[in-house]
Design a protein around this motif. Structure first.
Motif, mmCIF file in Angstrom:
data_model
loop_
_atom_site.group_PDB
_atom_site.id
_atom_site.type_symbol
_atom_site.label_atom_id
_atom_site.label_comp_id
_atom_site.label_asym_id
_atom_site.label_seq_id
_atom_site.Cartn_x
_atom_site.Cartn_y
_atom_site.Cartn_z
ATOM 1 N N ILE A 56 1.001 -1.370 0.097
ATOM 2 C CA ILE A 56 -0.106 -0.091 -0.063
ATOM 3 C C ILE A 56 0.999 1.356 -0.018
ATOM 4 O O ILE A 56 1.621 1.393 1.021
ATOM 5 N N VAL A 57 0.962 2.102 -0.965
ATOM 6 C CA VAL A 57 1.605 3.413 -0.998
ATOM 7 C C VAL A 57 1.285 4.405 -0.334
ATOM 8 O O VAL A 57 -0.050 4.538 0.275
ATOM 9 N N LEU A 58 2.266 4.731 0.823
ATOM 10 C CA LEU A 58 1.912 5.721 1.784
ATOM 11 C C LEU A 58 2.374 7.137 1.400
ATOM 12 O O LEU A 58 1.825 8.145 1.664
ATOM 13 N N GLU A 59 3.473 7.159 0.772
ATOM 14 C CA GLU A 59 4.124 8.200 0.014
ATOM 15 C C GLU A 59 4.784 8.196 -1.307
ATOM 16 O O GLU A 59 5.430 7.173 -1.195
ATOM 17 N N GLY A 60 4.558 8.906 -2.129
ATOM 18 C CA GLY A 60 5.371 8.989 -3.532
ATOM 19 C C GLY A 60 4.401 8.188 -4.523
ATOM 20 O O GLY A 60 3.266 7.975 -4.382
ATOM 21 N N GLU A 61 5.200 8.048 -5.709
ATOM 22 C CA GLU A 61 4.474 7.121 -6.698
ATOM 23 C C GLU A 61 5.118 6.090 -7.535
ATOM 24 O O GLU A 61 6.443 6.092 -7.319
ATOM 25 N N VAL A 62 4.493 5.206 -7.820
ATOM 26 C CA VAL A 62 5.024 4.164 -8.650
ATOM 27 C C VAL A 62 4.427 4.004 -10.128
ATOM 28 O O VAL A 62 3.433 4.298 -10.181
ATOM 29 N N GLU A 63 5.067 3.388 -10.935
ATOM 30 C CA GLU A 63 4.740 3.099 -12.236
ATOM 31 C C GLU A 63 4.587 1.582 -12.211
ATOM 32 O O GLU A 63 5.361 0.813 -12.047
ATOM 33 N N ILE A 64 3.153 1.300 -12.967
ATOM 34 C CA ILE A 64 2.999 -0.163 -13.309
ATOM 35 C C ILE A 64 3.429 -0.261 -14.675
ATOM 36 O O ILE A 64 2.676 0.368 -15.460
ATOM 37 N N ARG A 65 4.019 -1.219 -15.124
ATOM 38 C CA ARG A 65 4.606 -1.242 -16.493
ATOM 39 C C ARG A 65 4.472 -2.689 -16.955
ATOM 40 O O ARG A 65 5.079 -3.497 -16.192
ATOM 41 N N LYS A 66 4.207 -3.083 -18.226
ATOM 42 C CA LYS A 66 3.978 -4.382 -18.751
ATOM 43 C C LYS A 66 4.871 -4.417 -20.157
ATOM 44 O O LYS A 66 4.486 -3.412 -20.944
ATOM 45 N N SER A 67 5.701 -5.100 -20.272
ATOM 46 C CA SER A 67 6.791 -5.298 -21.537
ATOM 47 C C SER A 67 7.215 -3.714 -21.634
ATOM 48 O O SER A 67 7.362 -3.403 -22.859
ATOM 49 N N GLY A 68 7.517 -2.908 -20.548
ATOM 50 C CA GLY A 68 8.272 -1.866 -20.744
ATOM 51 C C GLY A 68 7.328 -0.637 -20.909
ATOM 52 O O GLY A 68 7.477 0.661 -21.029
ATOM 53 N N LYS A 69 6.032 -1.041 -21.383
ATOM 54 C CA LYS A 69 4.873 0.139 -21.243
ATOM 55 C C LYS A 69 4.372 0.511 -20.050
ATOM 56 O O LYS A 69 3.808 -0.250 -19.044
ATOM 57 N N VAL A 70 4.177 1.758 -19.845
ATOM 58 C CA VAL A 70 3.596 2.359 -18.559
ATOM 59 C C VAL A 70 2.121 2.023 -18.605
ATOM 60 O O VAL A 70 1.442 2.707 -19.615
ATOM 61 N N LEU A 71 1.380 1.349 -17.791
ATOM 62 C CA LEU A 71 0.147 1.104 -17.840
ATOM 63 C C LEU A 71 -0.707 1.907 -16.766
ATOM 64 O O LEU A 71 -1.885 2.272 -17.002
ATOM 65 N N ALA A 72 -0.085 2.549 -15.694
ATOM 66 C CA ALA A 72 -0.810 3.114 -14.834
ATOM 67 C C ALA A 72 0.625 3.743 -13.939
ATOM 68 O O ALA A 72 1.557 3.340 -13.801
ATOM 69 N N THR A 73 0.098 4.983 -13.296
ATOM 70 C CA THR A 73 0.693 5.590 -11.978
ATOM 71 C C THR A 73 -0.064 5.611 -10.795
ATOM 72 O O THR A 73 -1.035 6.043 -11.015
ATOM 73 N N LEU A 74 0.475 4.811 -9.846
ATOM 74 C CA LEU A 74 -0.270 4.815 -8.556
ATOM 75 C C LEU A 74 0.469 5.689 -7.514
ATOM 76 O O LEU A 74 1.577 5.831 -7.518
ATOM 77 N N GLY A 75 -0.368 6.138 -6.624
ATOM 78 C CA GLY A 75 0.165 7.106 -5.620
ATOM 79 C C GLY A 75 -0.587 6.552 -4.124
ATOM 80 O O GLY A 75 -1.112 5.597 -3.756
ATOM 81 N N PRO A 76 -0.513 7.500 -3.219
ATOM 82 C CA PRO A 76 -0.758 7.299 -1.644
ATOM 83 C C PRO A 76 -2.196 6.705 -1.586
ATOM 84 O O PRO A 76 -3.082 7.220 -2.404
ATOM 85 N N GLY A 77 -2.378 5.624 -0.951
ATOM 86 C CA GLY A 77 -3.496 4.857 -0.834
ATOM 87 C C GLY A 77 -3.670 3.676 -1.822
ATOM 88 O O GLY A 77 -4.540 2.981 -1.499
ATOM 89 N N ASP A 78 -2.858 3.784 -2.914
ATOM 90 C CA ASP A 78 -3.331 2.591 -3.722
ATOM 91 C C ASP A 78 -2.638 1.374 -3.448
ATOM 92 O O ASP A 78 -1.462 1.480 -2.692
ATOM 93 N N VAL A 79 -3.134 -0.048 -3.740
ATOM 94 C CA VAL A 79 -2.445 -1.066 -3.640
ATOM 95 C C VAL A 79 -1.716 -1.640 -4.815
ATOM 96 O O VAL A 79 -2.500 -1.501 -5.733
#
Length: 137
Positions: A56-79
């Motif tokens: 569970i993201v508390l601070e900051g952002e992550v990128e979800i990538r599949k085969s190098g392509k960014v599918l989504a960016t998730l931030g605080p509160g996202d699982v």
């Protein structure tokens, strides 16, 4: 059975701020999860690998990538990381820290116990997983 530690008040406060989970679930998460800090650019999850935890993201952002392509960016509160655990599959995508992040790491066994004990949390995880898998196709 969920292995409980002493409640982490900072994690409890962060979860209250970034999620709409009820107080009881937040207290449970704050006692079973492990807070982690991950530097920008680090790979947290690799596509096609076995699943052992979710975050569970508390601070900051992550990128979800599949085969190098960014599918989504998730931030605080996202699982993230829940899809493979909920569906008993290999990881469907990679997750990279696009900024330095703080997250709550939930071991597979703790997550499975939470899903069994809290139907609302289970439904939230399943619907999130289904939505992401549909957008991934």
């Amino acid at each position: 059975m969920i292995r409980r530690q002493k409640i982490d008040p900072e994690v409890q406060a962060d979860l209250s701020r970034v999620t709409d989970f009820d107080d009881e679930l937040i207290k449970t998460l704050a006692t079973v999860g492990t807070p982690v800090s991950i530097p920008q650019g680090w790979s947290i999850i690799m596509q096609s690998t076995p699943a052992d935890s979710a975050y569970i993201v508390l601070e900051g952002e992550v990128e979800i990538r599949k085969s190098g392509k960014v599918l989504a960016t998730l931030g605080p509160g996202d699982v993230f990381g829940e899809i493979a655990l909920v569906n008993h599959l290999l990881r469907s995508a990679s997750v990279i820290a696009s900024t330095a992040i703080r997250a709550l790491r939930l071991e597979a066994s703790a997550l499975e116990s939470l899903i069994e004990q809290d139907p609302t949390f289970a439904d939230t995880l399943r619907s999130t997983a289904e939505s992401r898998m549909a957008n991934d196709s």
